[in-house]
Design an enzyme around this catalytic site. Structure first.
Site, PDB file in Angstrom:
ATOM      1  N   ASN A  11       0.705  -1.192  -0.073  1.00  0.00           N
ATOM      2  CA  ASN A  11      -0.012   0.085  -0.067  1.00  0.00           C
ATOM      3  C   ASN A  11       0.821   1.153  -0.008  1.00  0.00           C
ATOM      4  OD1 ASN A  11      -2.447  -1.420   0.070  1.00  0.00           O
ATOM      5  ND2 ASN A  11      -1.981  -2.002   2.297  1.00  0.00           N
ATOM      6  N   ASN A  75      10.636  -0.020   5.115  1.00  0.00           N
ATOM      7  CA  ASN A  75       9.166   0.162   5.780  1.00  0.00           C
ATOM      8  C   ASN A  75       8.520  -1.190   5.328  1.00  0.00           C
ATOM      9  OD1 ASN A  75       6.633   0.784   6.738  1.00  0.00           O
ATOM     10  ND2 ASN A  75       6.773   3.206   5.743  1.00  0.00           N
TER      11      ASN A  75
HETATM   12  C1  DQA Z   1       3.329   2.279   8.139  1.00  0.00           C
HETATM   13  C2  DQA Z   1       2.469   1.737   9.698  1.00  0.00           C
HETATM   14  C3  DQA Z   1       1.817   0.430   9.333  1.00  0.00           C
HETATM   15  O1  DQA Z   1       1.140   0.079  10.646  1.00  0.00           O
HETATM   16  C4  DQA Z   1       0.774   0.352   8.317  1.00  0.00           C
HETATM   17  O2  DQA Z   1       0.270  -1.097   8.171  1.00  0.00           O
HETATM   18  C5  DQA Z   1       1.233   0.873   7.218  1.00  0.00           C
HETATM   19  C6  DQA Z   1       2.371   1.990   7.230  1.00  0.00           C
HETATM   20  C7  DQA Z   1       3.588   3.693   8.282  1.00  0.00           C
HETATM   21  O3  DQA Z   1       4.571   3.788   7.570  1.00  0.00           O
HETATM   22  O4  DQA Z   1       3.459   4.424   9.124  1.00  0.00           O
HETATM   23  O5  DQA Z   1       1.145   0.628   5.956  1.00  0.00           O
HETATM   24  O6  DQA Z   1       4.337   1.160   8.039  1.00  0.00           O
END
Ligand code: DQA
Length: 156
Positions: A11, A75
């Site tokens: 995502n 990430n």
């Molecule tokens: C994230 C935090 C995660 O919990 C979330 O599922 C994401 C983005 C962040 O960059 O803040 O997709 O990794």
């Protein structure tokens, strides 16, 4: 001179339009551009992969070990909270890495408070927005003995 790798999980290709009140307006392309500038200032290379498929990310980490990648900024997005397989891939690679999260995962839902990566990372940067990627890269470079030329924050 180092070969560095930026990895982004599911995502994160939607950054800029995905929940902008939480994740900001900076796109992933902006982030990659910014990190590339820092890498070039130290004569280092930066490769990048964003994927929505966990197996693809694991296979990229396997290849990184064979390609003599010196360090990773990652990430893992939602896999942060679920993926022992990704953790094992990073452990097996033995490549130093810094974990980054745009949002402060500790100030969100309880299921986001645990990370499968924080205890094996050089550092974890959370809640600094898109600028956190630069902080993560700087922490990695310091660990590797590189000296990036600091740039002023450009992200909102
Ligand atoms: C994230 C935090 C995660 O919990 C979330 O599922 C994401 C983005 C962040 O960059 O803040 O997709 O990794």
């Amino acid at each position: 001179m180092a070969n560095l790798l930026l990895l982004n999980g599911p995502n994160l290709n939607r950054l800029g339009s995905r929940e902008p009140e939480r994740y900001g307006h900076t796109t992933l392309a902006n982030i990659v551009e910014r990190l590339s500038q820092h890498c070039h200032s130290t004569g280092s290379s930066l490769d990048h992969l964003q994927t929505n498929a966990e197996a693809e990310l694991i296979e990229r980490i396997h290849r990184a070990a064979d390609e003599s990648i010196h360090g990773i900024v990652i990430n893992p997005a939602a896999w942060t909270h679920t993926s022992i397989a990704l953790r094992d891939a990073l452990l097996a690679s033995a490549i130093p890495f810094v974990e980054v999260h745009i949002s402060n995962i500790h100030a969100r839902e309880a299921f986001r408070h645990h990370s499968y990566f924080s205890d094996i990372a050089i550092a974890s940067i959370v809640g600094a927005g898109a600028f956190g990627y630069e902080l993560a890269l700087f922490a990695l470079m310091q660990h590797l003995g590189l000296r990036p030329r600091p740039l002023l924050p450009a992200h909102s």
